[in-house]
Design an enzyme around this catalytic site. Sequence first.
Site, mmCIF file in Angstrom:
data_model
loop_
_atom_site.group_PDB
_atom_site.id
_atom_site.type_symbol
_atom_site.label_atom_id
_atom_site.label_comp_id
_atom_site.label_asym_id
_atom_site.label_seq_id
_atom_site.Cartn_x
_atom_site.Cartn_y
_atom_site.Cartn_z
ATOM 1 N N ILE A 168 0.895 -1.152 0.000
ATOM 2 C CA ILE A 168 0.000 0.000 0.000
ATOM 3 C C ILE A 168 0.936 1.206 0.000
ATOM 4 O O ILE A 168 1.872 1.284 0.797
ATOM 5 C CB ILE A 168 -0.956 -0.017 1.219
ATOM 6 C CG1 ILE A 168 -1.776 1.277 1.318
ATOM 7 C CG2 ILE A 168 -0.237 -0.261 2.538
ATOM 8 C CD1 ILE A 168 -2.859 1.234 2.432
ATOM 9 N N SER A 169 0.720 2.143 -0.917
ATOM 10 C CA SER A 169 1.644 3.264 -1.080
ATOM 11 C C SER A 169 1.689 4.142 0.172
ATOM 12 O O SER A 169 0.717 4.238 0.922
ATOM 13 C CB SER A 169 1.221 4.130 -2.262
ATOM 14 O OG SER A 169 1.124 3.365 -3.437
ATOM 15 N N GLN A 170 2.830 4.804 0.334
ATOM 16 C CA GLN A 170 3.013 5.805 1.393
ATOM 17 C C GLN A 170 1.930 6.892 1.240
ATOM 18 O O GLN A 170 1.619 7.290 0.121
ATOM 19 C CB GLN A 170 4.401 6.400 1.164
ATOM 20 C CG GLN A 170 4.854 7.469 2.096
ATOM 21 C CD GLN A 170 6.154 8.103 1.584
ATOM 22 O OE1 GLN A 170 6.577 7.846 0.453
ATOM 23 N NE2 GLN A 170 6.775 8.918 2.411
#
Length: 216
Positions: free
Chosen positions: A62-64
Amino acid sequence: MTDRFATVRERMVQEQLVRRGITDLGILKTMAEVPRHLFVDDAMQAKAYGDYPLPIAGDQTISQPYIVAVMTQALQLQGTEKVLEIGTGSGYQAAVLSRLCDQVYTVERINTLLAGARKVFDQLHYYNILARLDDGTLGWSEHAPYDVIIVTAAGPEIPEPLIEQLADPGRMVIPVGDRNVQQLQYLTKKDGEITVNRLESVRFVSLIGEHGWNND
Ligand code: SAH
């Protein structure tokens, strides 16, 4: 949304987004509301608002939060758009988009991730997101054209079907590069003309498919 993470979420917005120059009030408000901790495993919920990407199923991430905000801000959503996302993953980016546009179509190639994301969309009553299992490098022709396309996995080039399925006028953000490091690219289509601009350097998981990398 009021839950036990509301304060932590507000701090994430201030310290990771506002401080780094995210100015779009709609995005800041949305990211202060969407419960990011529901998009990660229970055991990792306490880390959900940290300043880093987190592992999700299938060796994906899950992206930053900051990267989600940067990509979303680049899209300049007005609220009326039909958006196509490639790489549903946890579903978090799609959830954020869904609060800022009319309709989100999102494609994921790993079934467990797709099923997990759908469950959270239902739980949150985010009914303007339609998710599908497929190779997203082929787009989703049934609902094309899309005002906006966002790709959250990185390929060696911009997949041709996505350029074709982009509306005119239309805009797209996509990380392009090698397997380790990529550049975020911003593409616009206007009067049949394609323009590509480079934004910042990023690191995404691989876009795997017919117009992406091989699965190895
Ligand atoms: N937007 C996601 C990011 C997930 S990481 C989030 O907010 O959590 C990128 C995702 O792209 C992974 O789940 C990966 O399985 C998926 N992916 C990679 N290649 C794909 C393809 N060709 N079609 C659809 N999804 C793909």
